[in-house]
Design a protein around this motif. Structure first.
Motif, PDB file in Angstrom:
ATOM      1  N   ARG A 180      17.085 -14.653 -11.030  1.00  0.00           N
ATOM      2  CA  ARG A 180      16.415 -13.466 -10.512  1.00  0.00           C
ATOM      3  C   ARG A 180      14.970 -13.812 -10.231  1.00  0.00           C
ATOM      4  NH1 ARG A 180      17.709  -7.852 -12.821  1.00  0.00           N
ATOM      5  NH2 ARG A 180      16.856  -7.436 -10.775  1.00  0.00           N
ATOM      6  N   VAL A 181      14.387 -13.047  -9.347  1.00  0.00           N
ATOM      7  CA  VAL A 181      12.982 -13.235  -9.028  1.00  0.00           C
ATOM      8  C   VAL A 181      12.158 -12.841 -10.257  1.00  0.00           C
ATOM      9  CG1 VAL A 181      12.654 -10.926  -8.066  1.00  0.00           C
ATOM     10  CG2 VAL A 181      11.239 -12.783  -7.262  1.00  0.00           C
ATOM     11  N   ALA A 182      11.026 -13.490 -10.425  1.00  0.00           N
ATOM     12  CA  ALA A 182      10.144 -13.172 -11.547  1.00  0.00           C
ATOM     13  C   ALA A 182       9.660 -11.731 -11.428  1.00  0.00           C
ATOM     14  CB  ALA A 182       8.955 -14.117 -11.549  1.00  0.00           C
ATOM     15  N   ALA A 183       9.657 -11.032 -12.517  1.00  0.00           N
ATOM     16  CA  ALA A 183       9.218  -9.637 -12.511  1.00  0.00           C
ATOM     17  C   ALA A 183       7.698  -9.577 -12.387  1.00  0.00           C
ATOM     18  CB  ALA A 183       9.666  -8.942 -13.790  1.00  0.00           C
ATOM     19  N   SER A 184       7.224  -8.761 -11.467  1.00  0.00           N
ATOM     20  CA  SER A 184       5.777  -8.545 -11.326  1.00  0.00           C
ATOM     21  C   SER A 184       5.345  -7.520 -12.356  1.00  0.00           C
ATOM     22  CB  SER A 184       5.465  -8.044  -9.917  1.00  0.00           C
ATOM     23  OG  SER A 184       5.809  -9.011  -8.968  1.00  0.00           O
ATOM     24  N   ARG A 185       4.176  -7.729 -12.930  1.00  0.00           N
ATOM     25  CA  ARG A 185       3.685  -6.829 -13.976  1.00  0.00           C
ATOM     26  C   ARG A 185       2.350  -6.225 -13.562  1.00  0.00           C
ATOM     27  NH1 ARG A 185       7.450  -7.386 -17.509  1.00  0.00           N
ATOM     28  NH2 ARG A 185       8.268  -9.394 -18.143  1.00  0.00           N
ATOM     29  N   CYS A 186       2.177  -4.998 -13.949  1.00  0.00           N
ATOM     30  CA  CYS A 186       0.928  -4.300 -13.663  1.00  0.00           C
ATOM     31  C   CYS A 186      -0.154  -4.737 -14.650  1.00  0.00           C
ATOM     32  CB  CYS A 186       1.126  -2.797 -13.797  1.00  0.00           C
ATOM     33  SG  CYS A 186       2.133  -2.086 -12.502  1.00  0.00           S
ATOM     34  N   PRO A 187      -1.356  -5.025 -14.164  1.00  0.00           N
ATOM     35  CA  PRO A 187      -2.462  -5.306 -15.084  1.00  0.00           C
ATOM     36  C   PRO A 187      -2.789  -4.047 -15.901  1.00  0.00           C
ATOM     37  CG  PRO A 187      -3.010  -5.975 -12.841  1.00  0.00           C
ATOM     38  CD  PRO A 187      -1.737  -5.201 -12.772  1.00  0.00           C
ATOM     39  N   GLY A 236      -2.570   3.928 -12.311  1.00  0.00           N
ATOM     40  CA  GLY A 236      -1.583   4.338 -11.312  1.00  0.00           C
ATOM     41  C   GLY A 236      -0.753   3.190 -10.767  1.00  0.00           C
ATOM     42  N   CYS A 237      -0.626   2.130 -11.516  1.00  0.00           N
ATOM     43  CA  CYS A 237       0.108   0.946 -11.057  1.00  0.00           C
ATOM     44  C   CYS A 237       1.605   1.142 -11.284  1.00  0.00           C
ATOM     45  CB  CYS A 237      -0.376  -0.293 -11.808  1.00  0.00           C
ATOM     46  SG  CYS A 237       0.405  -1.815 -11.265  1.00  0.00           S
ATOM     47  N   ARG A 238       2.391   0.691 -10.329  1.00  0.00           N
ATOM     48  CA  ARG A 238       3.859   0.724 -10.441  1.00  0.00           C
ATOM     49  C   ARG A 238       4.402  -0.644 -10.057  1.00  0.00           C
ATOM     50  NH1 ARG A 238       6.223   5.872  -9.221  1.00  0.00           N
ATOM     51  NH2 ARG A 238       8.187   4.812  -9.645  1.00  0.00           N
ATOM     52  N   SER A 239       5.552  -0.979 -10.567  1.00  0.00           N
ATOM     53  CA  SER A 239       6.192  -2.247 -10.203  1.00  0.00           C
ATOM     54  C   SER A 239       7.607  -1.976  -9.728  1.00  0.00           C
ATOM     55  CB  SER A 239       6.196  -3.218 -11.384  1.00  0.00           C
ATOM     56  OG  SER A 239       6.971  -2.704 -12.432  1.00  0.00           O
ATOM     57  N   VAL A 240       8.117  -2.898  -8.909  1.00  0.00           N
ATOM     58  CA  VAL A 240       9.451  -2.753  -8.338  1.00  0.00           C
ATOM     59  C   VAL A 240      10.057  -4.137  -8.145  1.00  0.00           C
ATOM     60  CG1 VAL A 240       8.662  -2.780  -5.930  1.00  0.00           C
ATOM     61  CG2 VAL A 240      10.790  -1.622  -6.502  1.00  0.00           C
ATOM     62  N   ARG A 241      11.390  -4.202  -8.214  1.00  0.00           N
ATOM     63  CA  ARG A 241      12.110  -5.440  -7.934  1.00  0.00           C
ATOM     64  C   ARG A 241      13.393  -5.058  -7.219  1.00  0.00           C
ATOM     65  NH1 ARG A 241      13.473  -9.633 -12.604  1.00  0.00           N
ATOM     66  NH2 ARG A 241      14.066  -7.725 -13.653  1.00  0.00           N
ATOM     67  N   GLY A 242      13.700  -5.767  -6.113  1.00  0.00           N
ATOM     68  CA  GLY A 242      14.917  -5.461  -5.375  1.00  0.00           C
ATOM     69  C   GLY A 242      15.129  -6.388  -4.194  1.00  0.00           C
ATOM     70  N   ARG A 243      16.212  -6.148  -3.457  1.00  0.00           N
ATOM     71  CA  ARG A 243      16.546  -6.928  -2.257  1.00  0.00           C
ATOM     72  C   ARG A 243      15.748  -6.433  -1.068  1.00  0.00           C
ATOM     73  NH1 ARG A 243      18.964 -11.448  -3.145  1.00  0.00           N
ATOM     74  NH2 ARG A 243      20.586 -11.269  -4.677  1.00  0.00           N
ATOM     75  N   ILE A 244      15.302  -7.355  -0.238  1.00  0.00           N
ATOM     76  CA  ILE A 244      14.527  -7.007   0.949  1.00  0.00           C
ATOM     77  C   ILE A 244      15.478  -6.513   2.032  1.00  0.00           C
ATOM     78  CG2 ILE A 244      13.050  -7.922   2.775  1.00  0.00           C
ATOM     79  CD1 ILE A 244      11.927  -9.886   0.712  1.00  0.00           C
ATOM     80  N   VAL A 245      15.167  -5.333   2.586  1.00  0.00           N
ATOM     81  CA  VAL A 245      15.988  -4.769   3.662  1.00  0.00           C
ATOM     82  C   VAL A 245      15.218  -4.707   4.979  1.00  0.00           C
ATOM     83  CG1 VAL A 245      17.515  -3.478   2.132  1.00  0.00           C
ATOM     84  CG2 VAL A 245      15.420  -2.405   2.947  1.00  0.00           C
ATOM     85  N   TYR A 246      13.901  -4.909   4.947  1.00  0.00           N
ATOM     86  CA  TYR A 246      13.082  -4.884   6.160  1.00  0.00           C
ATOM     87  C   TYR A 246      11.843  -5.737   5.950  1.00  0.00           C
ATOM     88  CZ  TYR A 246      10.043  -3.161   9.880  1.00  0.00           C
ATOM     89  OH  TYR A 246       9.210  -3.081  10.965  1.00  0.00           O
ATOM     90  N   VAL A 247      11.469  -6.502   6.987  1.00  0.00           N
ATOM     91  CA  VAL A 247      10.254  -7.329   6.938  1.00  0.00           C
ATOM     92  C   VAL A 247       9.475  -7.110   8.225  1.00  0.00           C
ATOM     93  CG1 VAL A 247       9.323  -9.667   6.799  1.00  0.00           C
ATOM     94  CG2 VAL A 247      11.398  -9.105   5.559  1.00  0.00           C
ATOM     95  N   GLU A 248       8.176  -6.784   8.099  1.00  0.00           N
ATOM     96  CA  GLU A 248       7.284  -6.687   9.250  1.00  0.00           C
ATOM     97  C   GLU A 248       6.291  -7.837   9.127  1.00  0.00           C
ATOM     98  OE1 GLU A 248       5.254  -2.987  11.339  1.00  0.00           O
ATOM     99  OE2 GLU A 248       4.172  -3.591   9.519  1.00  0.00           O
ATOM    100  N   ARG A 249       6.561  -8.909   9.876  1.00  0.00           N
ATOM    101  CA  ARG A 249       5.740 -10.123   9.783  1.00  0.00           C
ATOM    102  C   ARG A 249       4.392  -9.983  10.485  1.00  0.00           C
ATOM    103  NH1 ARG A 249      10.955 -11.507   9.890  1.00  0.00           N
ATOM    104  NH2 ARG A 249      11.682 -13.099   8.464  1.00  0.00           N
ATOM    105  N   VAL A 250       4.405  -9.312  11.621  1.00  0.00           N
ATOM    106  CA  VAL A 250       3.178  -9.141  12.407  1.00  0.00           C
ATOM    107  C   VAL A 250       2.709  -7.704  12.224  1.00  0.00           C
ATOM    108  CG1 VAL A 250       2.160  -9.262  14.696  1.00  0.00           C
ATOM    109  CG2 VAL A 250       3.971 -10.848  14.069  1.00  0.00           C
TER     110      VAL A 250
END
Length: 150
Positions: A55-62, A67-81
């Motif tokens: 699994r991808v490493a879990a991102s943690r809020c400092p 008001g920090c939130r964290s999320v982990r999941g599969r990418i369904v959309y990418v906007e490169r530009v």
């Protein structure tokens, strides 16, 4: 009865003659012979097992970030530009439910952008404050971002 036994013996002998007359590439040893051969190999390797999915490493809020939130999941959309040209990356992942039920938009600043852009199906995690995006959507402004390619 003897006639039936004689017919069975002749049938077995005829089958053996046909097998012996076939080219060597077409001959297949009996199942018992194949099993004994594979066990008798001195350097036989055990069957290869599929690797465990990582699994991808879990991102943690400092701790100091309000008001920090964290999320982990599969990418369904990418906007490169990015339309505004500031070089950031926009990604939408399944999970979290911050933008819509079951999906979260992530705004990744240029300095956090990975060397290779992620693709749909990759797994990502992000942590950061929730802000309104340019279309009024709620999204995470990432301060930490990780991607694992599939």
């Amino acid at each position: 009865m003897r006639g039936l036994l004689l017919a069975a013996v002749l049938l077995v002998l005829a089958g053996g003659a046909v097998w012996a007359a076939s080219p060597p590439g077409e001959r297949r040893p009996a199942k018992a012979d194949r099993g004994e051969r594979s066990r008798s190999k001195p350097n036989a390797r055990p069957p290869r097992q599929a690797p465990k999915p990582r699994r991808v490493a879990a991102s943690r809020c400092p701790a100091e970030l309000q008001g920090c939130r964290s999320v982990r999941g599969r990418i369904v959309y990418v906007e490169r530009v990015d339309p505004d040209g500031d070089g950031d990356l926009h990604v939408v992942v399944t999970g979290g439910g911050i933008t819509l039920a079951g999906v979260t938009a992530i705004d990744v600043e240029k300095y956090l952008r990975p060397r290779r852009d992620p693709r749909i199906g990759d797994e990502a995690s992000a942590a950061g404050q929730v802000f309104r995006g340019s279309y009024g959507q709620r999204q995470i402004q990432a301060v930490e971002f990780h991607v694992r390619r599939r």
